[in-house]
Design an enzyme around this catalytic site. Structure first.
Site, short mmCIF file in Angstrom:
data_model
loop_
_atom_site.label_atom_id
_atom_site.label_comp_id
_atom_site.label_asym_id
_atom_site.label_seq_id
_atom_site.Cartn_x
_atom_site.Cartn_y
_atom_site.Cartn_z
N GLY B 124 -0.40 -2.18 0.36
CA GLY B 124 -1.43 -3.06 0.02
C GLY B 124 -3.00 -2.63 0.29
O GLY B 124 -3.94 -3.14 0.33
N GLU B 125 -2.78 -0.99 0.61
CA GLU B 125 -4.17 -0.77 0.83
C GLU B 125 -4.22 0.71 -0.04
O GLU B 125 -4.58 0.66 -1.19
CB GLU B 125 -4.19 -0.15 2.52
CG GLU B 125 -4.07 -1.53 3.34
CD GLU B 125 -4.46 -1.00 4.89
OE1 GLU B 125 -5.43 -0.25 5.11
OE2 GLU B 125 -3.86 -1.72 5.56
N MET B 126 -3.89 1.85 0.29
CA MET B 126 -3.88 3.06 -0.43
C MET B 126 -2.69 3.44 -1.05
O MET B 126 -2.72 4.12 -2.22
CB MET B 126 -4.36 4.24 0.58
CG MET B 126 -5.91 4.16 0.97
SD MET B 126 -6.08 5.53 2.48
CE MET B 126 -6.64 6.72 1.48
#
Lengths: 330, 330
Positions: B124-126
């Site tokens: 959900g980030e990088m």
């Protein structure tokens, strides 16, 4: 002391003459360093260029897709916009873009100022509105102070915002490439392969379009002169601007400056390597089948067009306050 | 000349003594400038911090959510991740984060090095993977050269990547705030309202948790000591790390350094203004109902904690080449 100054001046003029001579008959000219006449305007423009509050989400700035750490591009096929929208086109580099005859791949904006207003209000890019962007910037007293310094009064409007961004972008030029050193008389700046590549680049007619200081950007040309370019992209090129069928697949010739940094290539970003790009361009535009050695030489030459990248001190943006409209990322 | 040096030394020692004296009895201490012992490591870490190729999309870098133009945060409630994923939590500032007892709101990473590996591989980030991130960086010869300079050999692995990022982050401290000048003896650095705010901050017990050089970061505390915090957020705090029910809603106390820049506030980002944050903290943590004058004074004091922001020259990232794994944004 005076004699020495005089001598130095004569020497400079002499060197300048040699320098002009060296590149006078070449189709490519060296890039000149930017002249800054209003540093407050440039500094303000830099802040705005880096400010994601010009987008609806508060997450996307000009620098997101024209990343000055990466040749003024995003290095992806087509850009990511608001809500992860898949853009229809490859982000052109902002570097040396002031030298182009017009902006965007299809030239629909006449200059950088007009261009800068586009992505801010494009629902698939920054997804804000000009009135909202103005409201955000205007709410921040420090910004109003910077506008006063740059423009003489603290009025904030979209005309001033885009004027300042364009003023900053005009400073984003990249002189000092090895090729420019060669043009300016340093014959050791290029090796044999690079020189051969440049000769091939000229003798095969690449310089017909890729010429001038930006090695492109000065004219429109059909992509697919001898053979059509096959792509899934729905982008029409100049036709979208002029409405003329003859302008289908006609694009602004992109600059080849810093091309080593601005991958992937073409308006659809489908050419991942310089070798692919050179091969396809040779076939489609010139009806040439370059062999591997020729391609390697041309690529070696193209890599000598990487100039000194802009020396940017990361701006510290003035904070929003209780009256600043809030970002709406989701 | 020697006498003058001696005199200057005595004067310096004298001023140092006053300075130590001035802040010795205060619960907050001034921030010291960062000491850089391995500048090559810091420079490499800066490049990696700004490099979006550590993400799957090639679009998100550490600086996307810990934006050094904006107090080391993204200034949105909860962060935007890969594919516009709505993050569950407000991005804590990277500024002065080296002073925290642990990293993340729940302290699940023991230090900056361990923290740095988290977002890279978080879907959900990088949304990359450590192996892929290593492959990308390793494919770039210029990067391998920087690793050789920083580590003594050009091996690239996730341990070295996160070590370098952490080394850069350790330099991101913000000394020189007006409050620090006051602590160091410049009694004119704060005005009457700001001083009153500081007195209220101490006398009401805020310094029980917000103390030390980072004005926070040194301990965990339950959010909702006297009254529960009402939120739609599903974040559990320390309970997610320890599994203990008593750790529900227990968080690392955030630093209040540069709090003027790191809006919005709380782990869910739901407090948009400092006034709201102070009011809610007073009620929930201290059972105090601050009046408007008290809130305004405390906010005025908090704004004196804005320090000198890191002076960052934007790194120029070495380009990918034909062997570099390509980003997958869509």
């Amino acid at each position: 002391m005076k004699m020495r100054t005089l001598f130095a001046s004569i020497l400079s003029i002499g060197m300048l003459a040699i320098s002009i001579n060296a590149s006078a008959n070449e189709p490519i000219q060296p890039i000149k360093a930017a002249k800054v006449t209003n540093p407050e305007m440039v500094e303000l423009g830099k802040m705005l260029f880096f400010d994601p509050r010009l987008s609806k989400s508060g997450f996307i700035s000009c620098n997101s897709c024209h990343n000055l750490s990466m040749g003024g591009t995003d290095n992806i096929k087509t850009s990511i916009g608001h809500n992860w929208h898949q853009g229809p086109i490859n982000a052109p580099t902002v570097l040396n873009s002031s030298m182009s005859l017009a902006q965007f791949w299809d030239g629909r904006a006449k200059d950088l100022k007009e261009q800068a207003g586009g992505p801010i209000a494009n629902p698939g890019e920054m997804a804000s509105e000009h009135t909202l962007a103005v409201e955000v910037i205007q709410s921040i007293p420090q910004y109003r102070g910077y506008f006063a310094k740059a423009f003489g009064s603290d009025k904030v409007d979209i005309d001033r915002i885009t004027t300042a961004i364009a003023a900053f972008e005009e400073t984003l030029v990249t002189p000092g490439s090895r090729f420019d050193k060669w043009l300016e008389g340093d014959k050791k700046a290029l090796n044999q392969q690079e020189l051969e590549g440049y000769q091939l680049f000229k003798s095969n007619g690449c310089t017909g379009c890729h010429n001038g200081p930006a090695v492109g950007g000065a004219l429109y040309q059909k992509f697919g002169v001898f053979h059509p370019y096959e792509t899934k992209s729905k982008i029409e090129g100049r036709k979208a601007v002029t409405g003329k069928d003859t302008d289908l697949n006609v694009f602004k010739v992109p600059t080849l400056r810093n091309i080593e940094l601005t991958y992937p290539y073409f308006h659809d970003g489908e050419a991942e390597t310089l070798e692919d790009a050179v091969k396809i361009m040779g076939k489609l535009q010139l009806d040439r089948e370059f062999n591997k050695k020729e391609i390697d030489s041309i690529v070696a030459f193209l890599k000598t067009l990487t100039g000194e990248q802009p020396d940017i001190k990361l701006p510290i943006l003035p904070p929003s306050n209780n009256s600043t409209p809030k970002p709406v990322p989701f």
